[in-house]
Enzyme design. Sequence first.
Site, PDB file in Angstrom:
ATOM      1  N   GLY A 125     -28.958  -4.234  -1.347  1.00  0.00           N
ATOM      2  CA  GLY A 125     -29.575  -4.678  -2.594  1.00  0.00           C
ATOM      3  C   GLY A 125     -29.359  -6.165  -2.834  1.00  0.00           C
TER       4      GLY A 125
ATOM      5  CB  VAL B  25       0.034  -1.920  -0.080  1.00  0.00           C
ATOM      6  CG1 VAL B  25      -0.273  -0.432   0.043  1.00  0.00           C
ATOM      7  CG2 VAL B  25       0.749  -2.197  -1.399  1.00  0.00           C
ATOM      8  CB  ILE B  26      -2.791  -3.228   4.231  1.00  0.00           C
ATOM      9  CG1 ILE B  26      -3.788  -2.999   3.090  1.00  0.00           C
ATOM     10  CG2 ILE B  26      -3.469  -2.953   5.577  1.00  0.00           C
ATOM     11  CD1 ILE B  26      -4.942  -3.992   3.072  1.00  0.00           C
ATOM     12  N   GLY B  27       0.122  -3.549   5.310  1.00  0.00           N
ATOM     13  CA  GLY B  27       0.994  -3.802   6.446  1.00  0.00           C
ATOM     14  C   GLY B  27       2.080  -2.762   6.614  1.00  0.00           C
TER      15      GLY B  27
ATOM     16  CG  HIS C 164      17.314  23.397 -10.246  1.00  0.00           C
ATOM     17  ND1 HIS C 164      17.886  22.300  -9.631  1.00  0.00           N
ATOM     18  CD2 HIS C 164      17.930  24.497  -9.719  1.00  0.00           C
ATOM     19  CE1 HIS C 164      18.817  22.727  -8.789  1.00  0.00           C
ATOM     20  NE2 HIS C 164      18.867  24.047  -8.816  1.00  0.00           N
TER      21      HIS C 164
END
Length: 460
Positions: free
Chosen positions: A112, A176-178, A435
Amino acid sequence: MRYDLIIIGAGPGGYVAAIKAAQLGMKVALVESQRIGGTCLNQGCIPTKSLLHAAETIREIRQAEKNGIQVGTLQIDRNKMYQQKDQVVDQLVQGVEALIKANKIDWIKGVGTIIAPGQVNVSDKIYETEKILIATGSKPAVPQIPGSDLPGVITSNELLAQSNQYNQLVIIGGGVIGVEFASIFNELGCEVTIIEAADTLLPNFDSEISKKLALLLKKQGIKIATKSSVASISKETQLVCTFSSKGKELTAKGDAILIATGRKAYFEGLFAEDVAVELDRGMIKVNEFFETSIKGIYAIGDVANRGMQLAHVASAQGVNAVLAMNQQQGVYDLDLVPSCVYTTPEIASVGITEAQAKEQDLSIKIGKYNMAGNGKTIIAGSSLGFVKVIADAQSEKIIGAQMLCARATDMISEFTTAIANGLTISDVGTIIHPHPTYNEGVGEAYELLAGHGIHTMPKK
């Protein structure tokens, strides 16, 4: 055909916004040239978590002997792992496609281009609309490192696309990705090195979590170099990454080098030459209603300059943006977003950290429970971790929480709920936690916050 809303991009921001708009009675079209689901579903969150699940299964098998379970020679078939990953993705994509169809949303397949306010060109056909929502997401950001264009230097897109037999993997970037890919390939028997520019891994998280994660990953055999700057990548018999760390020039060799230095907004070819929206730091600038500098054109998710680059943030923004278009109040608090990392153990965080509280000169109370005493943690033989909850010392309202433990990503929403509803220390102290569960750790942290922890040795 004229629409009330055309959404460009069918990721977790775009397709969620489309469904919400359809529920509100809007005539909606969704423009997408690739598969429905965007990066998260096809090249990010879901396929990565499928591989992480496989890696966790490998870990459990290796540790089974201490539970009296003898396992023969462990054989890992990476091709089948990737096939299973693809099956999971396919199932979810088909599910979202069914939702799009059931909500009577038109899927216009193609790229688009916004040629004017209220006009979108797809494959040389012009579609008219009252409003446009941009949800084109992001793509991996590749820094200008000499040699970054060499074969074998890849991003998460290529790493997830097909299976491989890497024995050594160098990861540039300890976010985070690493760290998630490091966890996966370490369990596959790969020698992994992480090179991170900041002082710690996960620099945007609580410093205690970052430091403990580094210790845990090193214990698992992953090499980590922080405070490091990559100089170049070259090709010998293997790829060689040359970097400086703490005043020393070092090298790391790998069969592949993963660039995991973040993502950047993607909107190439989205605007015609005479359509110019205002940008901010390489992203589309939007106001509090997610409207761009051009009236009637909105943007959400990774492509916009508001909020973190997370799938659940994009979805929430999509809903709020559509509600704003219909003169309705947004339902999501976009200032309160939980963050998750799927390492072993998992990491989750919401609200403010201790460091942020100090920066804001807030007087706080902290309840921190060491998960070493948690029954479910001991049973599972999980790595040690903690649950930490922060309250404002004056109002006693819960304002933040950080977790490093098994199932942290599933439990963080309890803290999000507490913060969103302004619950106090006494409010959360009335909650009974079942528990034996990992969730008991949350209850223990609440008790310590109130100053009367049951399962913690008293301070002398």
